[in-house]
Scaffold this motif. Structure first.
Motif, PDB file in Angstrom:
ATOM      1  N   HIS A  11       0.833  -1.203   0.000  1.00 20.57           N
ATOM      2  CA  HIS A  11       0.000   0.000   0.000  1.00 20.57           C
ATOM      3  C   HIS A  11       0.866   1.251   0.000  1.00 20.57           C
ATOM      4  O   HIS A  11       1.824   1.371   0.764  1.00 20.57           O
ATOM      5  CB  HIS A  11      -0.918   0.015   1.214  1.00 20.57           C
ATOM      6  N   VAL A  12       0.527   2.155  -0.886  1.00 21.09           N
ATOM      7  CA  VAL A  12       1.191   3.451  -0.976  1.00 21.09           C
ATOM      8  C   VAL A  12       0.151   4.525  -0.745  1.00 21.09           C
ATOM      9  O   VAL A  12      -0.956   4.464  -1.303  1.00 21.09           O
ATOM     10  CB  VAL A  12       1.850   3.643  -2.363  1.00 21.09           C
ATOM     11  N   GLU A  13       0.465   5.480   0.089  1.00 22.66           N
ATOM     12  CA  GLU A  13      -0.465   6.557   0.425  1.00 22.66           C
ATOM     13  C   GLU A  13      -1.045   7.188  -0.841  1.00 22.66           C
ATOM     14  O   GLU A  13      -0.325   7.527  -1.772  1.00 22.66           O
ATOM     15  CB  GLU A  13       0.257   7.628   1.248  1.00 22.66           C
ATOM     16  N   GLY A  14      -2.375   7.301  -0.870  1.00 26.20           N
ATOM     17  CA  GLY A  14      -3.046   7.894  -2.017  1.00 26.20           C
ATOM     18  C   GLY A  14      -3.541   6.880  -3.017  1.00 26.20           C
ATOM     19  O   GLY A  14      -4.331   7.214  -3.888  1.00 26.20           O
ATOM     20  N   ASN A  15      -3.088   5.638  -2.894  1.00 31.10           N
ATOM     21  CA  ASN A  15      -3.537   4.572  -3.785  1.00 31.10           C
ATOM     22  C   ASN A  15      -4.553   3.684  -3.075  1.00 31.10           C
ATOM     23  O   ASN A  15      -4.783   3.813  -1.873  1.00 31.10           O
ATOM     24  CB  ASN A  15      -2.354   3.742  -4.276  1.00 31.10           C
ATOM     25  N   ASP A  16      -5.146   2.773  -3.806  1.00 30.76           N
ATOM     26  CA  ASP A  16      -6.165   1.895  -3.265  1.00 30.76           C
ATOM     27  C   ASP A  16      -5.561   1.018  -2.160  1.00 30.76           C
ATOM     28  O   ASP A  16      -4.653   0.224  -2.426  1.00 30.76           O
ATOM     29  CB  ASP A  16      -6.725   1.014  -4.382  1.00 30.76           C
ATOM     30  N   PRO A  17      -6.041   1.132  -0.910  1.00 30.95           N
ATOM     31  CA  PRO A  17      -5.473   0.318   0.171  1.00 30.95           C
ATOM     32  C   PRO A  17      -5.738  -1.171  -0.001  1.00 30.95           C
ATOM     33  O   PRO A  17      -5.095  -1.993   0.645  1.00 30.95           O
ATOM     34  CB  PRO A  17      -6.175   0.866   1.423  1.00 30.95           C
ATOM     35  N   ARG A  18      -6.687  -1.527  -0.875  1.00 27.36           N
ATOM     36  CA  ARG A  18      -7.005  -2.941  -1.094  1.00 27.36           C
ATOM     37  C   ARG A  18      -6.089  -3.589  -2.130  1.00 27.36           C
ATOM     38  O   ARG A  18      -6.177  -4.799  -2.360  1.00 27.36           O
ATOM     39  CB  ARG A  18      -8.451  -3.071  -1.563  1.00 27.36           C
ATOM     40  N   ALA A  19      -5.215  -2.815  -2.751  1.00 28.30           N
ATOM     41  CA  ALA A  19      -4.392  -3.338  -3.847  1.00 28.30           C
ATOM     42  C   ALA A  19      -3.571  -4.560  -3.454  1.00 28.30           C
ATOM     43  O   ALA A  19      -3.553  -5.558  -4.197  1.00 28.30           O
ATOM     44  CB  ALA A  19      -3.489  -2.237  -4.407  1.00 28.30           C
ATOM     45  N   PRO A  20      -2.862  -4.578  -2.305  1.00 30.44           N
ATOM     46  CA  PRO A  20      -2.083  -5.773  -1.968  1.00 30.44           C
ATOM     47  C   PRO A  20      -2.954  -7.016  -1.797  1.00 30.44           C
ATOM     48  O   PRO A  20      -2.588  -8.106  -2.259  1.00 30.44           O
ATOM     49  CB  PRO A  20      -1.392  -5.389  -0.647  1.00 30.44           C
ATOM     50  N   GLN A  21      -4.125  -6.867  -1.141  1.00 29.35           N
ATOM     51  CA  GLN A  21      -5.006  -8.010  -0.935  1.00 29.35           C
ATOM     52  C   GLN A  21      -5.602  -8.490  -2.258  1.00 29.35           C
ATOM     53  O   GLN A  21      -5.715  -9.702  -2.506  1.00 29.35           O
ATOM     54  CB  GLN A  21      -6.131  -7.644   0.042  1.00 29.35           C
ATOM     55  N   ASN A  22      -5.962  -7.542  -3.113  1.00 31.24           N
ATOM     56  CA  ASN A  22      -6.505  -7.922  -4.419  1.00 31.24           C
ATOM     57  C   ASN A  22      -5.460  -8.674  -5.245  1.00 31.24           C
ATOM     58  O   ASN A  22      -5.771  -9.663  -5.919  1.00 31.24           O
ATOM     59  CB  ASN A  22      -6.973  -6.685  -5.182  1.00 31.24           C
ATOM     60  N   GLN A  23      -4.217  -8.194  -5.198  1.00 29.58           N
ATOM     61  CA  GLN A  23      -3.168  -8.868  -5.954  1.00 29.58           C
ATOM     62  C   GLN A  23      -2.925 -10.282  -5.426  1.00 29.58           C
ATOM     63  O   GLN A  23      -2.746 -11.222  -6.209  1.00 29.58           O
ATOM     64  CB  GLN A  23      -1.869  -8.074  -5.913  1.00 29.58           C
ATOM     65  N   GLU A  24      -2.916 -10.442  -4.091  1.00 33.55           N
ATOM     66  CA  GLU A  24      -2.698 -11.772  -3.534  1.00 33.55           C
ATOM     67  C   GLU A  24      -3.796 -12.735  -3.964  1.00 33.55           C
ATOM     68  O   GLU A  24      -3.540 -13.909  -4.251  1.00 33.55           O
ATOM     69  CB  GLU A  24      -2.629 -11.693  -2.001  1.00 33.55           C
ATOM     70  N   ARG A  25      -5.016 -12.248  -4.050  1.00 36.64           N
ATOM     71  CA  ARG A  25      -6.111 -13.103  -4.499  1.00 36.64           C
ATOM     72  C   ARG A  25      -5.918 -13.479  -5.967  1.00 36.64           C
ATOM     73  O   ARG A  25      -6.176 -14.618  -6.368  1.00 36.64           O
ATOM     74  CB  ARG A  25      -7.455 -12.400  -4.294  1.00 36.64           C
ATOM     75  N   TYR A  26      -5.441 -12.533  -6.739  1.00 35.03           N
ATOM     76  CA  TYR A  26      -5.188 -12.827  -8.157  1.00 35.03           C
ATOM     77  C   TYR A  26      -4.047 -13.833  -8.314  1.00 35.03           C
ATOM     78  O   TYR A  26      -4.131 -14.753  -9.133  1.00 35.03           O
ATOM     79  CB  TYR A  26      -4.875 -11.544  -8.915  1.00 35.03           C
ATOM     80  N   LEU A  27      -2.986 -13.680  -7.539  1.00 30.73           N
ATOM     81  CA  LEU A  27      -1.882 -14.627  -7.603  1.00 30.73           C
ATOM     82  C   LEU A  27      -2.345 -16.027  -7.210  1.00 30.73           C
ATOM     83  O   LEU A  27      -1.880 -17.030  -7.764  1.00 30.73           O
ATOM     84  CB  LEU A  27      -0.730 -14.164  -6.701  1.00 30.73           C
TER      85      LEU A  27
END
Length: 224
Positions: free
Chosen positions: A49-65
């Motif tokens: 997570h990077v400030e200003g970006n979607d906080p769900r991005a890491p979790q979404n990516q892990e689900r995609y992986l």
């Protein structure tokens, strides 16, 4: 197939959440119907997570992986994700009272190591003769030398798949044998089903990535 995950994301998926639940095997079958794609190497980095970006991005990516882990022909290769704060010159250039370019503090986001890893695996595979043809899915001209080695040293067929737009001139100058362009409708037609089952149980497409047009197929468990 060698997929530059970040180039694919930036050029074809970013801003289009309905395309992100992408089944790479289905994509390859649509793009290369005349080929038996034996292995798909996917190169990426785990985001944070990077400030200003979607906080769900890491979790979404892990689900995609996890979804990619259900595809027998796909192997995952990871670089590192960096988000550094640094001082850089303004654009357009402005000079301060001493005549030096004014600088501002910016946040630079980049992935490291994925390009080198992709090029190394492609050249290594080609020199061992593991396939007749080697396709790159990227539009990054940094891969020119790797493609040239595969073609000239290994004597293998090389292909380029561009994730939207025009191909980089440097890549075309290598002498590509086959080229494809990834169109939006192909991405939409190559989505995983909303619900997937693996050895750990059932999971679903991230809610923000859902589309009413998501296909209903292949919900059973698959070998990883």
């Amino acid at each position: 197939m060698y997929i530059d995950g970040f180039n694919l994301f930036r050029r074809a998926l970013q801003g289009h959440d309905e395309r992100k639940w992408l089944d790479l095997e289905a994509l390859c079958m649509r793009l290369l119907p005349g080929y038996d794609v034996g292995q798909i190497r996917y190169f990426t980095a785990r985001v944070r997570h990077v400030e200003g970006n979607d906080p769900r991005a890491p979790q979404n990516q892990e689900r995609y992986l996890r979804a990619l882990g259900t595809l027998p022909s796909v192997s995952l290769h990871f670089g590192t994700f960096r988000a550094d704060k640094r001082w850089m010159a303004m654009s357009p250039i402005e000079l301060d009272d001493s005549g030096r370019p004014r600088r501002v503090r910016v946040r630079k986001i980049e992935e490291k190591g994925t390009d080198v890893s992709l090029a190394a695996h492609m050249v290594s595979d080609a020199m061992r003769g593991v396939a007749d043809a080697y396709f790159l899915l990227s539009n990054d001209s940094d891969f020119v030398e790797a493609l040239r080695i595969v073609r000239e040293r290994a004597g293998a067929e090389i292909g380029l798949i561009v994730p939207g737009g025009k191909a980089a001139r440097g890549l075309l100058d290598v002498g590509i044998d086959e080229m494809r362009v990834v169109r939006p409708h192909v991405l939409l037609e190559s989505q995983f089903p909303d619900r997937i089952v693996d050895e750990s149980g059932a999971f679903r497409r991230p809610p923000s990535w859902r589309s009413a047009e998501a296909p209903l197929r292949r919900e059973g468990p698959r070998a990883g």
